[in-house]
Design a protein around this motif. Structure first.
Motif: not given
Length: 398
Positions: A357-366, A40-48
């Protein structure tokens, strides 16, 4: 002191050891439960991450291309009697506006372009044949991928420059070929590169205005005027364009900014994220149910352990905390693996599709914050149930 027994306070390190003891005893079950959270977390982080990467590319593209390009096209005729036409000298008039640096124009000839003269005239392949002024390429900040652009000599002869999409549809990768336009052969002298701010040019075959008038019976009226101005003059130029192009009837000229389309694409990419995040949330909910189920089974299987700890002086609060910490560790472990997996998936997707490649900082924290919340919610009921087991019942349980 005073004959009163007080339970020993558990330090954080003690709670961690207690919380991991049950997980270490049943690693297979713990792994499967954590896997549900990780998916579930991987899906959400990947989508973001994918959405942010797509938006970053569009915004970088927008910064590189600029927002100072405006386009003028015929407006709508209120009475519908005759099609609205822009005046022949529209581009020259636009150049007289303060702040305008470049101006170019194109005109739809209504002709079709085909690979040879044996193909039916009704087959257009979605390619329009446009008359163009020589300064169009400079105005659009475009580039010729191969060959050359029109000049003062070739604009008067049956020579054509193809947009990138038009060349692909005609099956051409290099100039010096010939295509059938109207009722004669035209020589391809150049193929353009991509033009994100003028996608209609990508799907066009471009010939000079004099050649269009001589060989295709073109009336000389432009259908689109492009202008590029100073950044600080964009709004003032936009206000003056319609009145300048068509002084008598400003409503005959419609002004738009091509960069708005890229902004809309970036917004659409962000809107699509909401739907995919919903799917990720469903997977995360399933994972939370798995954690809760694992903890309930653990409580049932470890009733003797609970009873023994209660008999040795552990309070209900300590037992409750033990199982709550175990659920939190299980969820956070799954969340951490999910964050790493989602980030890796984002980087792989960005690399394959040439995206930043961009992973917003808030995504892992959230994501980690969400797993803590899920672990707490999934562990509350099993923890309370464990704390309510009487020592006498637990010690005699089979």
């Amino acid at each position: 002191m005073n004959g009163v027994l007080r339970p020993v306070r558990l330090r954080p390190s003690d709670l961690v050891r207690l919380g991991t003891a049950g997980l270490r005893a049943r690693p297979g079950r713990a792994l499967l439960a954590a896997l549900g959270i990780a998916v579930g977390i991987a899906t959400m982080v990947t989508v973001v991450g994918i959405s942010a990467s797509s938006q970053a590319r569009l915004l970088r593209q927008l910064d590189a291309l600029g927002t100072n390009l405006l386009r003028v096209s015929p407006g709508d005729d209120l009475f519908g009697d005759d099609p609205v036409k822009l005046p022949k000298g529209a581009a020259a008039a636009v150049l007289r506006i303060d702040g305008v640096r470049e101006a170019g124009q194109t005109g739809d000839t209504k002709a079709t372009v085909r690979r040879n003269d044996l193909i039916a005239g009704e087959v257009s392949l979605g390619i329009s044949v446009q008359a163009t002024s020589l300064d169009l390429l400079r105005t659009l900040d475009g580039r010729v991928r191969s060959g050359t652009w029109l000049n003062a000599a070739t604009e008067r002869h049956p020579a054509v420059v193809l947009g990138s999409v038009a060349a692909e549809r005609l099956g051409l990768t290099a100039p010096d070929a010939q295509v059938w336009i109207g009722n004669r052969w035209f020589t391809v002298i150049g193929i353009l590169d991509r033009m994100p701010l003028a996608e209609e040019i990508e799907r066009s075959a471009l010939i000079g205005f004099p050649a269009a008038e001589e060989y295709l019976d073109f009336d000389g009226h432009p259908t689109t005027v492009y202008e590029r101005s100073d950044d600080e003059s964009v709004e003032s130029v936009r206000d003056a364009l319609a009145r300048t192009v068509s002084p008598e009837r400003p409503s005959d000229a419609k002004v738009s900014r091509p960069s708005d389309a890229l902004k809309a694409k970036a917004a659409a990419a962000g809107a699509f994220t909401g739907l995919m995040l919903g799917l990720g949330a469903v997977a995360l909910f399933v994972g939370a149910v798995g954690v809760a189920n694992t903890m309930v089974v653990a409580v049932l299987e470890r009733r003797k352990e609970i009873g023994l700890r209660r008999s040795l002086g552990a309070t209900r609060g300590q037992v409750r905390t033990q199982f709550l910490v175990e659920a939190l560790i299980l969820s956070v472990a799954g969340g951490a693996f999910g964050v790493v997996g989602g980030a890796l998936a984002t980087f792989v997707y960005a690399g394959v599709n040439a995206l930043p490649a961009v992973v917003p900082v808030w995504a892992p924290g959230g994501a980690l914050g969400t797993t803590l919340l899920i672990g707490a919610l999934a562990g509350i009921y099993p923890a309370v149930r464990a704390a309510r087991v009487p020592p006498s019942v637990a010690l005699t349980a089979q």
